[in-house]
Scaffold this motif. Structure first.
Motif, mmCIF file in Angstrom:
data_model
loop_
_atom_site.group_PDB
_atom_site.id
_atom_site.type_symbol
_atom_site.label_atom_id
_atom_site.label_comp_id
_atom_site.label_asym_id
_atom_site.label_seq_id
_atom_site.Cartn_x
_atom_site.Cartn_y
_atom_site.Cartn_z
ATOM 1 N N ASN A 1 -3.001 13.276 -0.582
ATOM 2 C CA ASN A 1 -4.079 13.469 -1.661
ATOM 3 C C ASN A 1 -4.055 12.282 -2.517
ATOM 4 O OD1 ASN A 1 -5.015 16.272 -0.848
ATOM 5 N ND2 ASN A 1 -3.024 16.993 -2.215
ATOM 6 N N SER A 2 -3.489 11.246 -2.187
ATOM 7 C CA SER A 2 -3.284 9.973 -2.739
ATOM 8 C C SER A 2 -2.552 10.325 -4.246
ATOM 9 C CB SER A 2 -4.405 9.524 -3.048
ATOM 10 O OG SER A 2 -5.351 9.041 -1.887
ATOM 11 N N PHE B 1 0.929 5.265 0.777
ATOM 12 C CA PHE B 1 0.120 6.264 1.208
ATOM 13 C C PHE B 1 0.896 7.795 1.078
ATOM 14 C CE2 PHE B 1 -0.626 2.679 4.244
ATOM 15 C CZ PHE B 1 -2.001 2.728 4.386
ATOM 16 N N SER B 2 0.101 8.660 0.513
ATOM 17 C CA SER B 2 0.596 9.814 -0.073
ATOM 18 C C SER B 2 -0.350 11.023 0.094
ATOM 19 C CB SER B 2 1.221 9.916 -1.289
ATOM 20 O OG SER B 2 0.087 9.684 -2.288
ATOM 21 N N THR C 1 0.930 -1.169 -0.125
ATOM 22 C CA THR C 1 -0.063 -0.075 0.123
ATOM 23 C C THR C 1 0.813 1.062 0.005
ATOM 24 O OG1 THR C 1 -1.673 -1.386 1.669
ATOM 25 C CG2 THR C 1 -1.879 1.206 1.166
ATOM 26 N N THR D 1 0.390 9.763 -6.714
ATOM 27 C CA THR D 1 1.473 8.793 -6.700
ATOM 28 C C THR D 1 2.384 9.222 -8.052
ATOM 29 O OG1 THR D 1 -0.176 7.611 -7.881
ATOM 30 C CG2 THR D 1 0.261 6.995 -5.628
#
Length: 318
Positions: A286-287, A283-284, A281, A289
């Motif tokens: 505002n999602s 995680f960042s 998974t 990537t």
């Protein structure tokens, strides 16, 4: 007339000696006594038979002579072998002491010269059976247990020899060493001793070789359109240089320890997208990537948890 003299020998035989020839005899006098001396073998002696002798009356017994001196003590003979050790007494029987046992012992025919000795294994008597003076202070009150006591009956009286203790046997073999016990708690720290004086400064050692500069990071330059991170990328910068879109995959294989970090940078014009393999998974904020533009950078850090969790932050876009 013929002169003769009668003599006797030590063996009891008697002889007549003819004294007609006076040249063969002489008389020696001293004071009131005289001694008749006869020359050896000078006179023929005729043995007189026992029937010719007339036994005179027995004279009185002479005075006892003085006791002779004590002879020296003879040498001491050799010491004989030591005999086997005797026993103080012999146990006639042993077992539980109760009223039946008492009755059987009293019927054993014991006497003062052939007493009966009994070793008590267990004293099971009660206050109403088998209580006797000699082994109980009061024949109506049982004494303390006679377990392991030796008692004796001599036909009229009971005796208690006390608890039986046999001769000490030989020392048995040493048993196996037991397992170590648990370590006890650490004791309190003792007071710190006084600081000693500084010793003399030793000579300066030789200068060692120059070490590798660990502050420099390794750069992994990628030019393809797909790439899966490996363990060698940990704490490194991975660059991506392609005009087409590039996909970077983070594997789910516990390849990276928690806290591992990887820096990413887009060198070309192709957009770099970070995706996680199945079980991983990302995680960042505002999602986001994707790296924002050419020369944009981002950092991946392995977080805790299972399956693998990664944190992505930097110059990102949707």
């Amino acid at each position: 007339m013929t002169k003769k003299i009668l003599t006797t020998n030590d063996d009891g035989s008697a002889y007549w000696y003819d004294l007609s020839n006076q040249s063969n005899i002489s008389i020696a006098s001293s004071g009131n006594s005289a001694t008749l001396q006869i020359k050896t073998n000078a006179i023929t002696a005729n043995m007189i038979s026992q029937t010719e002798l007339i036994t005179g009356p027995t004279g009185s017994t002479g005075a006892t002579g003085p006791t002779g001196s004590t002879g020296s003590t003879g040498a001491t003979g050799p010491t004989g072998e030591t005999g086997n050790r005797g026993e103080a007494f012999q146990i006639d029987s042993y077992g539980v002491l109760n009223n039946i046992t008492i009755t059987n012992i009293k019927a054993s025919g014991a006497s003062s010269t052939n007493f009966y000795v009994f070793l008590v294994t267990t004293d099971s008597r009660t206050a109403s059976q088998g209580l006797y003076p000699g082994i109980d202070p009061d024949e109506h009150v049982k004494s303390s247990s006679l377990d392991k006591h030796v008692i004796m009956w001599d036909g009229t009286t009971w005796y208690d020899y006390g608890q039986f203790t046999g001769l000490q046997g030989p020392t048995g073999p040493t048993g196996e060493t037991g397992s170590n016990g648990a370590i006890g708690p650490t004791g309190p720290t003792g007071p710190t001793g006084e600081t000693g004086s500084n010793g003399a400064i030793g000579p300066t050692g030789a200068t060692g070789p120059t070490g590798t500069d660990t502050s420099l990071i390794t750069i992994n330059e990628q030019t393809g359109t797909t790439y899966t991170l490996t363990s060698s990328d940990k704490n490194c910068l991975v660059t991506f240089n392609n005009s087409s879109a590039i996909t970077v995959t983070v594997p789910d294989s516990n390849t990276f320890a928690i806290g591992s970090q990887i820096m990413l940078m887009q060198i070309g014009t192709g957009t770099v997208s970070v995706v996680g393999a199945t079980g991983t998974t990302i995680f960042s904020a505002n999602s986001y990537t994707k790296l924002n533009t050419q020369y944009s950078g981002a950092t991946l850090i392995r977080g805790s948890g299972s399956p693998e969790n990664w944190y992505l932050f930097g110059d990102l876009k949707a």
